[in-house]
Design an enzyme around this catalytic site. Structure first.
Site, short mmCIF file in Angstrom:
data_model
loop_
_atom_site.label_atom_id
_atom_site.label_comp_id
_atom_site.label_asym_id
_atom_site.label_seq_id
_atom_site.Cartn_x
_atom_site.Cartn_y
_atom_site.Cartn_z
N THR A 351 -51.37 56.08 -38.93
CA THR A 351 -50.08 55.65 -39.45
C THR A 351 -50.27 54.27 -40.08
O THR A 351 -51.22 53.58 -39.76
CB THR A 351 -49.06 55.54 -38.28
OG1 THR A 351 -48.82 56.84 -37.74
CG2 THR A 351 -47.74 54.95 -38.70
N VAL A 352 -49.32 53.85 -40.94
CA VAL A 352 -49.26 52.44 -41.31
C VAL A 352 -47.87 51.91 -40.99
O VAL A 352 -46.87 52.61 -41.11
CB VAL A 352 -49.57 52.18 -42.80
CG1 VAL A 352 -51.01 52.55 -43.12
CG2 VAL A 352 -48.60 52.90 -43.72
#
Length: 529
Positions: A351-352
């Site tokens: 994820t970011v």
């Protein structure tokens, strides 16, 4: 005590006219450029998220989903759910007929309709000051001209190389010269650049109802997907009311289910009456307490979290302080539980997360994901869109609340957070890392609240995670702590990869300063102006 500045780490970032914290330097500088040129925090967040979709392709992209919490000019927070739904022609019965017992990462059935662009569009329309097309321009340039691959991105890329070879379009886009790009290599995504440019010119309609959608649907159906144009046309981000709990003088806001932010709130409620400020952050008593709270909270998560549009999710019950107290009574000091809940969700780390605050006080807590490393590893050759694999979070267990159903959103692990103090935004923060995210948020928030650490120091602390069996610890957890945990009955193993990542921006209203941090486990940067 050692004198300061003699350990590895960095100082927190400071700013008074705005700040951005992202997991990649180019995304941070993009956000700061937007702020400097007069854009607001929402503009900056969208531009940074688009750049991250190019520079961290293993973690995020326009073929994924997003969530955000916005505190507009210091007002009450609002939440946006930009997660997509399963195709309407996909059902458990269909999978059973195909002898599918679980949804694999690389299956087209793992691809729910991507919601990220719908979310970006909704954010820009509601709170942005610039057209979405203008905000996509830095990402278009990055994809067209290429960017140098940073250290953590290169490491993740190499780990996924074999998986990427299975799909010809993915291999062509992400394995130039039949290998993963190394640190310092320049990598280009020209087809994606053209698609981003088309979206910038024609709007998100082309992604969900126009030519881009037609090509994506055709590519998914060609590999066995059930997607239809109507599924993409129905995609729409949803504004939702945040859920919250009070903890040690702050109010922590999360997006409601189908995300797991409620589990972070449940854990904070479980720890509300403990003398946690007296427990050393790396000591066995705190790690043990956190581990047991994790196991109990995740048992509830795996049993009940789902899309509330379709399933009956016990949100009020999970937020009830009395329920948290009852769970807390199951924890025994210095003795690990022997009966643990089974794992229902597949593990994934990717994820970011980014945070932006502007000079007017608007704060944005923003997360974007494609679920697994390079998502489903399925790429539409004609558009360059790499599809996520969020659909494999569905349960195929009959009757489960998070069971697959046509048009249903899966339970989501990605969770932005926003903490308020005295009625004003105080901490915009999030921790990446799949299942780990609620635990990571608790660890970071408690380090700031209980031990007075700044956001950077809080993000640098060693981490642990107990779900569902082994207690996994990072290398920085001291050996005496590990030994004490093992004596308490924990089966301790060392983390093969860093536990998550994260960003945080603290708003010090009294002094008029922003204090930011970014996780050393990623390549990121926090920068103020």
């Amino acid at each position: 005590m050692n004198a300061p500045f003699q350990r590895a780490g960095r100082s927190p970032a400071l700013g008074e006219r705005g700040m951005a914290a992202c997991s990649h330097p180019l995304a941070t500088t993009t956000a700061v450029d937007v702020l400097r040129s007069g854009g607001n925090a929402v503009d900056a967040a969208i531009a940074a998220a688009a750049v991250l979709a190019v520079v961290e392709p293993s973690q995020t992209g326009i073929g994924g989903d997003m969530f955000a919490i916005v505190a507009p000019k210091g007002g009450a927070p609002v939440a946006l759910n930009g997660s997509g739904a399963a195709p309407t022609d996909l059902s458990p019965e269909r999978l059973h007929a195909e002898a599918v017992t679980s949804i694999a990462q690389t299956s087209p059935h793992a691809v729910t309709v991507p919601g990220a662009l719908a979310g970006w569009h909704a954010l820009a329309e509601a709170y942005g000051s610039r057209p979405l097309g203008d905000l996509l321009e830095p990402a278009i340039v990055a994809a067209r001209d290429g960017v140098r691959v940073t250290a953590r991105v290169a490491w993740d890329w190499e780990r996924a190389a074999e998986t990427l070879r299975a799909d010809p379009a993915t291999a062509a886009a992400y394995l130039p010269n039949d290998r993963a790009p190394a640190l310092g290599d320049r990598h280009r995504l020209p087809t994606l650049a053209l698609t981003l440019a088309k979206i910038a010119k024609e709007g998100v309609r082309t992604f969900y109802q126009g030519e881009v959608a037609e090509r994506m649907v055709a590519s998914l159906r060609a590999v066995g997907g059930t997607h239809q144009m109507a599924d993409f046309a129905a995609a729409e981000a949803e504004w939702v009311k945040p859920i919250a709990t009070d903890h040690h003088g702050v109010t922590v806001h999360e997006c409601p289910p189908n995300g797991q932010g409620i589990i972070a709130l449940l854990m904070l409620n479980m720890l509300a009456d403990d003398a946690t400020p007296t427990l050393p952050a790396n000591g066995a008593p705190w790690v043990h307490l956190l581990a047991e709270a994790t196991r109990l909270a995740y048992r509830e998560r795996d049993a009940s979290l789902a899309d509330p549009r379709v399933a009956d999710v016990p949100t009020a019950g999970l937020l009830d302080p009395g329920f948290a107290t009852a769970l807390r009574r199951e924890i025994v000091t210095e003795r690990a539980m022997t009966s643990l809940p089974p794992r229902r969700l597949p593990p994934h780390p990717d994820t970011v997360y980014l945070s932006v605050v502007d000079r007017d006080g608007t704060s944005v807590s923003f997360i974007n994901s494609i679920y697994d490393l390079f998502g489903s590893t399925l790429t539409c050759a004609e558009t360059g869109v790499l599809f996520h694999s969020r659909g494999r979070a569905f349960s195929l267990e009959p009757g489960h609340p998070n069971g697959l159903a046509p048009g249903k959103r899966p339970m989501h692990t990605i969770i932005p957070a926003m903490a308020y103090r005295s009625g004003r935004p105080w901490l915009s923060f999030g921790v990446m890392g799949g299942d780990y995210q609620p635990v990571g948020q608790v660890q970071v928030l408690k380090a700031i609240l209980d031990h007075g650490l700044d956001p950077q120091a809080a993000l640098e602390l060693p981490r642990s995670f107990a779900y569902p069996d082994d207690l996994v610890v990072e290398a920085g957890i001291p050996d005496p702590t590990v030994a004490a945990l093992e004596r308490a009955g924990h089966r301790v193993t060392h983390a093969p990869a860093p536990l998550g990542g994260g960003q945080a921006i603290l708003i010090d209203h009294a002094r008029g300063v922003f204090v930011g941090g970014t996780d050393p486990r990623k390549d990121g940067l926090a920068l103020g102006l």
